[in-house]
Design a protein around this motif. Sequence first.
Motif, short mmCIF file in Angstrom:
data_model
loop_
_atom_site.label_atom_id
_atom_site.label_comp_id
_atom_site.label_asym_id
_atom_site.label_seq_id
_atom_site.Cartn_x
_atom_site.Cartn_y
_atom_site.Cartn_z
N ILE A 156 38.88 47.97 46.06
CA ILE A 156 38.40 46.58 46.12
C ILE A 156 39.59 45.64 46.03
O ILE A 156 40.37 45.73 45.08
CB ILE A 156 37.41 46.28 44.97
N PHE A 157 39.72 44.75 47.00
CA PHE A 157 40.86 43.84 47.04
C PHE A 157 40.39 42.41 47.27
O PHE A 157 40.00 42.04 48.38
CB PHE A 157 41.84 44.25 48.15
N PRO A 158 40.40 41.56 46.21
CA PRO A 158 40.11 40.14 46.42
C PRO A 158 41.25 39.51 47.21
O PRO A 158 42.43 39.64 46.84
CB PRO A 158 40.04 39.58 44.99
N LEU A 159 40.94 38.84 48.29
CA LEU A 159 41.96 38.22 49.13
C LEU A 159 42.11 36.76 48.71
O LEU A 159 41.27 35.92 49.05
CB LEU A 159 41.57 38.32 50.61
N THR A 160 43.17 36.49 47.95
CA THR A 160 43.37 35.12 47.43
C THR A 160 44.69 34.51 47.86
O THR A 160 44.91 33.32 47.65
CB THR A 160 43.30 35.13 45.88
N THR A 161 45.59 35.32 48.45
CA THR A 161 46.89 34.81 48.88
C THR A 161 47.21 35.32 50.28
O THR A 161 46.56 36.26 50.78
CB THR A 161 48.02 35.28 47.93
N ALA A 162 48.23 34.73 50.88
CA ALA A 162 48.68 35.19 52.20
C ALA A 162 49.16 36.64 52.13
O ALA A 162 48.96 37.42 53.07
CB ALA A 162 49.78 34.27 52.71
N GLU A 163 49.78 37.01 51.01
CA GLU A 163 50.26 38.38 50.85
C GLU A 163 49.09 39.36 50.81
O GLU A 163 49.17 40.45 51.40
CB GLU A 163 51.10 38.50 49.58
N ASP A 164 48.01 38.99 50.12
CA ASP A 164 46.82 39.85 50.10
C ASP A 164 46.29 40.08 51.51
O ASP A 164 45.96 41.20 51.89
CB ASP A 164 45.71 39.20 49.25
N HIS A 165 46.22 38.99 52.29
CA HIS A 165 45.72 39.10 53.66
C HIS A 165 46.65 39.97 54.51
O HIS A 165 46.18 40.74 55.36
CB HIS A 165 45.58 37.71 54.28
N ASN A 204 50.00 44.35 41.43
CA ASN A 204 48.76 44.95 40.93
C ASN A 204 48.14 44.14 39.80
O ASN A 204 46.92 44.07 39.67
CB ASN A 204 49.02 46.40 40.49
N LEU A 205 48.97 43.51 38.98
CA LEU A 205 48.41 42.63 37.95
C LEU A 205 47.69 41.45 38.59
O LEU A 205 46.67 40.98 38.08
CB LEU A 205 49.53 42.12 37.04
N ARG A 206 48.21 40.97 39.72
CA ARG A 206 47.55 39.86 40.40
C ARG A 206 46.20 40.29 40.96
O ARG A 206 45.22 39.54 40.92
CB ARG A 206 48.44 39.30 41.51
N ILE A 207 46.10 41.54 41.47
CA ILE A 207 44.82 42.05 41.93
C ILE A 207 43.82 42.10 40.77
O ILE A 207 42.67 41.66 40.89
CB ILE A 207 44.98 43.47 42.52
N VAL A 208 44.29 42.63 39.63
CA VAL A 208 43.42 42.75 38.46
C VAL A 208 42.99 41.36 37.97
O VAL A 208 41.82 41.13 37.66
CB VAL A 208 44.13 43.53 37.33
N SER A 228 42.84 38.54 39.66
CA SER A 228 41.91 37.91 40.61
C SER A 228 40.51 38.49 40.46
O SER A 228 39.51 37.76 40.49
CB SER A 228 42.41 38.12 42.05
N PHE A 229 40.44 39.81 40.31
CA PHE A 229 39.13 40.43 40.14
C PHE A 229 38.47 39.97 38.83
O PHE A 229 37.28 39.66 38.80
CB PHE A 229 39.27 41.95 40.16
N ALA A 230 39.27 39.93 37.75
CA ALA A 230 38.74 39.52 36.45
C ALA A 230 38.29 38.07 36.45
O ALA A 230 37.30 37.71 35.79
CB ALA A 230 39.79 39.75 35.37
N LYS A 231 38.98 37.22 37.17
CA LYS A 231 38.70 35.78 37.14
C LYS A 231 37.60 35.38 38.10
O LYS A 231 36.72 34.57 37.75
CB LYS A 231 39.99 35.01 37.46
N TYR A 232 37.62 35.95 39.31
CA TYR A 232 36.75 35.44 40.37
C TYR A 232 35.56 36.34 40.73
O TYR A 232 34.62 35.87 41.36
CB TYR A 232 37.56 35.21 41.66
N VAL A 233 35.61 37.61 40.34
CA VAL A 233 34.59 38.55 40.79
C VAL A 233 33.81 39.17 39.63
O VAL A 233 32.57 39.13 39.59
CB VAL A 233 35.21 39.68 41.66
#
Length: 349
Positions: free
Chosen positions: A249-258, A320-324, A326-331
Amino acid sequence: MERFGTLSFGHYGPLGGGHQLTARDSMHQAIDLAQGMDELGADGIYFRVHHFARQQASPMPLLAAIAAKTKRIELGTGVIDMRYENPLYLAEEAAAVDLISDGRLALGVSRGSPESVVRGYEAFGYTGSTDPRGADIAREHFDTFLRAIDGEGLADRDPHSPFGGGVGRQAIEPQSPGLRSRVWWGAGNRDSAEWAGRMGVNLMSSTLLTEDRGLPFDELQAQQIDAFRAAWRDAGHAGTPRTSVSRSIFPLTTAEDHMYFGGRQDGDQVGIIDGTRSTFGKTYAAEPDVLVEQLLDDAAIRTADTLMLTIPSQLGVEFNLRIVESFAKYVAPALGWTSTTEKAAAAVS
């Protein structure tokens, strides 16, 4: 969803462009990631275990280091291959890590996944299997392991020993109270899930099931969990067992994520692995609001209490901390989750 954490494959080796991730890098980054996730309030960090591969092969030293540097986060494996294990030594190590962590170990074990070598467990000295995949060795080792952590006497005391021998049978040491309740079996199909329920251990279910019933993966996995819980109840075990599922599962919140994961979302797949027709779960990669809708519609995530996010550990701690985060904050809150820090604060108040 009561809890969520990460499941790392721990890959190391060449990264391209002349860069190299060493075994040392992989382990130190895992410790740093665990500390960051502990501060974020995530519930758990879990590691795949593979032998004869550039991945985590001996997780207990790593888990002990993480336990010493974190406060709340659950730490564990998903999963240890019991074909390779001395069950009594594993029982001693597991009890030690559980004591160091103050009862935060979630020890996932199983028959193991497909390997890069042929019957590698025989090179470790475990021979005599009559099963082509060594399942009989894994079950035998697991039975001995459970007896050991339950405190059963497994060796005759020496009445002539100058070190307090006596008579009767001696259990292994140390013992960690409650460790049995923190043991999980990684089940790849309904039969093994039902067996885990009868044995009275928790259930880990991955992004792969070694069966194909013509159903979507999430429904197939939800049925597996239901069968496990029914077997647990029918066996007369007390309490409520835990169940976990893992997902990419990958929340797409930045250009790097995309850049890394945009367009990666795909459907379930059916294929042959380890000689068995198997169903593979899909990857979720989308903006957070879309992810919420998709995950609420995932039958297995709805029924399991713990969700493990498979992470690209080679991309480093910060990513990976940014993925975690983003998931914790938005999902995660929309799925019913509350962070460990919030739970701790509520318990104090």
